[in-house]
Design a protein around this motif. Structure first.
Motif, PDB file in Angstrom:
ATOM      1  N   GLY A  82      95.604  35.598  -0.428  1.00  0.00           N
ATOM      2  CA  GLY A  82      96.732  36.498  -0.198  1.00  0.00           C
ATOM      3  C   GLY A  82      96.369  37.965  -0.205  1.00  0.00           C
ATOM      4  O   GLY A  82      97.215  38.813   0.067  1.00  0.00           O
ATOM      5  N   ALA A  83      95.119  38.284  -0.482  1.00  0.00           N
ATOM      6  CA  ALA A  83      94.694  39.679  -0.583  1.00  0.00           C
ATOM      7  C   ALA A  83      94.287  40.236   0.779  1.00  0.00           C
ATOM      8  O   ALA A  83      94.027  39.506   1.725  1.00  0.00           O
ATOM      9  N   GLU A  84      94.224  41.548   0.824  1.00  0.00           N
ATOM     10  CA  GLU A  84      93.680  42.243   1.978  1.00  0.00           C
ATOM     11  C   GLU A  84      92.290  42.719   1.591  1.00  0.00           C
ATOM     12  O   GLU A  84      92.123  43.437   0.603  1.00  0.00           O
ATOM     13  N   ILE A  85      91.300  42.292   2.351  1.00  0.00           N
ATOM     14  CA  ILE A  85      89.903  42.602   2.073  1.00  0.00           C
ATOM     15  C   ILE A  85      89.387  43.528   3.167  1.00  0.00           C
ATOM     16  O   ILE A  85      89.654  43.318   4.350  1.00  0.00           O
ATOM     17  N   ARG A  86      88.645  44.531   2.749  1.00  0.00           N
ATOM     18  CA  ARG A  86      88.014  45.428   3.712  1.00  0.00           C
ATOM     19  C   ARG A  86      86.520  45.472   3.402  1.00  0.00           C
ATOM     20  O   ARG A  86      86.131  45.722   2.259  1.00  0.00           O
ATOM     21  N   THR A  87      85.711  45.246   4.414  1.00  0.00           N
ATOM     22  CA  THR A  87      84.260  45.258   4.246  1.00  0.00           C
ATOM     23  C   THR A  87      83.654  46.425   5.016  1.00  0.00           C
ATOM     24  O   THR A  87      84.340  47.086   5.805  1.00  0.00           O
ATOM     25  N   ILE A  88      82.377  46.636   4.828  1.00  0.00           N
ATOM     26  CA  ILE A  88      81.668  47.725   5.503  1.00  0.00           C
ATOM     27  C   ILE A  88      81.789  47.621   7.017  1.00  0.00           C
ATOM     28  O   ILE A  88      81.776  48.646   7.707  1.00  0.00           O
ATOM     29  N   GLU A  89      81.939  46.426   7.554  1.00  0.00           N
ATOM     30  CA  GLU A  89      82.056  46.267   9.000  1.00  0.00           C
ATOM     31  C   GLU A  89      83.269  46.984   9.585  1.00  0.00           C
ATOM     32  O   GLU A  89      83.306  47.260  10.780  1.00  0.00           O
ATOM     33  N   SER A  90      84.256  47.306   8.749  1.00  0.00           N
ATOM     34  CA  SER A  90      85.477  47.953   9.247  1.00  0.00           C
ATOM     35  C   SER A  90      85.454  49.470   9.120  1.00  0.00           C
ATOM     36  O   SER A  90      86.408  50.135   9.518  1.00  0.00           O
ATOM     37  N   VAL A  91      84.396  50.025   8.586  1.00  0.00           N
ATOM     38  CA  VAL A  91      84.393  51.446   8.252  1.00  0.00           C
ATOM     39  C   VAL A  91      84.136  52.340   9.474  1.00  0.00           C
ATOM     40  O   VAL A  91      84.830  53.337   9.662  1.00  0.00           O
ATOM     41  N   ALA A  92      83.173  52.012  10.293  1.00  0.00           N
ATOM     42  CA  ALA A  92      82.907  52.831  11.486  1.00  0.00           C
ATOM     43  C   ALA A  92      84.101  52.743  12.432  1.00  0.00           C
ATOM     44  O   ALA A  92      84.883  51.793  12.399  1.00  0.00           O
ATOM     45  N   HIS A  93      84.234  53.731  13.273  1.00  0.00           N
ATOM     46  CA  HIS A  93      85.337  53.760  14.231  1.00  0.00           C
ATOM     47  C   HIS A  93      85.139  52.700  15.312  1.00  0.00           C
ATOM     48  O   HIS A  93      84.017  52.255  15.567  1.00  0.00           O
ATOM     49  N   GLN A  94      86.216  52.304  15.954  1.00  0.00           N
ATOM     50  CA  GLN A  94      86.179  51.277  17.002  1.00  0.00           C
ATOM     51  C   GLN A  94      85.193  51.614  18.115  1.00  0.00           C
ATOM     52  O   GLN A  94      84.579  50.739  18.688  1.00  0.00           O
ATOM     53  N   ASP A  95      85.058  52.909  18.413  1.00  0.00           N
ATOM     54  CA  ASP A  95      84.157  53.322  19.492  1.00  0.00           C
ATOM     55  C   ASP A  95      82.695  53.386  19.054  1.00  0.00           C
ATOM     56  O   ASP A  95      81.827  53.782  19.817  1.00  0.00           O
ATOM     57  N   GLY A  96      82.436  53.017  17.799  1.00  0.00           N
ATOM     58  CA  GLY A  96      81.067  53.009  17.288  1.00  0.00           C
ATOM     59  C   GLY A  96      80.683  54.274  16.539  1.00  0.00           C
ATOM     60  O   GLY A  96      79.615  54.326  15.925  1.00  0.00           O
ATOM     61  N   ALA A  97      81.535  55.285  16.590  1.00  0.00           N
ATOM     62  CA  ALA A  97      81.242  56.518  15.850  1.00  0.00           C
ATOM     63  C   ALA A  97      81.265  56.229  14.358  1.00  0.00           C
ATOM     64  O   ALA A  97      82.114  55.468  13.876  1.00  0.00           O
ATOM     65  N   LEU A  98      80.341  56.838  13.647  1.00  0.00           N
ATOM     66  CA  LEU A  98      80.254  56.623  12.206  1.00  0.00           C
ATOM     67  C   LEU A  98      81.432  57.266  11.483  1.00  0.00           C
ATOM     68  O   LEU A  98      81.940  58.312  11.895  1.00  0.00           O
ATOM     69  N   HIS A  99      81.834  56.650  10.384  1.00  0.00           N
ATOM     70  CA  HIS A  99      82.813  57.252   9.480  1.00  0.00           C
ATOM     71  C   HIS A  99      82.134  58.481   8.868  1.00  0.00           C
ATOM     72  O   HIS A  99      80.906  58.512   8.725  1.00  0.00           O
ATOM     73  N   PRO A 100      82.874  59.510   8.478  1.00  0.00           N
ATOM     74  CA  PRO A 100      82.252  60.696   7.880  1.00  0.00           C
ATOM     75  C   PRO A 100      81.341  60.394   6.682  1.00  0.00           C
ATOM     76  O   PRO A 100      80.325  61.075   6.503  1.00  0.00           O
ATOM     77  N   ILE A 101      81.659  59.387   5.882  1.00  0.00           N
ATOM     78  CA  ILE A 101      80.770  59.050   4.765  1.00  0.00           C
ATOM     79  C   ILE A 101      79.452  58.494   5.297  1.00  0.00           C
ATOM     80  O   ILE A 101      78.373  58.865   4.828  1.00  0.00           O
ATOM     81  N   GLN A 102      79.522  57.636   6.294  1.00  0.00           N
ATOM     82  CA  GLN A 102      78.306  57.108   6.899  1.00  0.00           C
ATOM     83  C   GLN A 102      77.517  58.236   7.567  1.00  0.00           C
ATOM     84  O   GLN A 102      76.283  58.284   7.472  1.00  0.00           O
TER      85      GLN A 102
END
Length: 172
Positions: A82-102
């Motif tokens: 029932g939980a919502e899980i977020r993994t590293i695979e979801s952090v970068a933007h859809q277009d492949g651009a890195l998240h600011p932390i990355q």
């Protein structure tokens, strides 16, 4: 270190779990003893969640569980039902651009082997999302990273990356 394959637990009781992983609803029957880290890696193929110590000490397996950083090696998959899980695979933007932390990790050369990096990014991301005011002093950042172990670096570049991430996110 070569990790042994997951033992055949076909005789274990199985329970259906339903989760939202990286925005996608997932339903699977799992062994009642399966760890969330094993579920993510072996059932869903999300291998960015690394398993280091399997004791909750190193932080390599950090994911977000209902918006909070959590150790997937200490959480059973059935506990996450029932939980919502977020993994590293979801952090970068859809277009492949890195998240600011990355991006900050890249710019500051804050990784060597990279094994601990996904867990660190997930932990730092949770802190940036949860806390309105961050302590960006050396000791404050060390405290922020105290649940993540890196065996390669001296943390100097990682500390610089957290500060850079704060700049990129407008939090400095």
């Amino acid at each position: 270190m070569i990790r042994p394959s997951i033992p055949d637990r076909s005789d274990d009781p199985r329970v259906d779990v339903s989760l939202v992983v990286n925005g996608e609803k997932v339903m699977r029957p799992v062994s009642i003893r399966m760890l969330l880290s094993d579920f993510l890696r072996h059932e869903l193929g999300l291998t960015g969640t690394h398993v280091g110590c399997e004791h909750g000490v190193c932080g390599c397996c950090t994911v977000h569980i209902d918006g909070k950083a959590g150790r997937s090696c200490l959480t059973l998959a059935v506990q996450a039902n029932g939980a919502e899980i977020r993994t590293i695979e979801s952090v970068a933007h859809q277009d492949g651009a890195l998240h600011p932390i990355q991006q900050a990790f890249k710019e500051c050369h804050a990784l060597q082997c990279g094994f601990c990096t996904p867990g660190m990014v997930m932990n730092i991301l949770a802190r940036f999302e949860e806390e309105e005011k961050l302590d960006l002093s050396d000791s404050g950042i060390r405290d922020m990273l105290s649940g993540n172990l890196c065996r390669c670096t001296g943390y100097i570049n990682i500390i610089a990356a957290v500060r850079r991430a704060a700049e990129l996110l407008g939090r400095a």
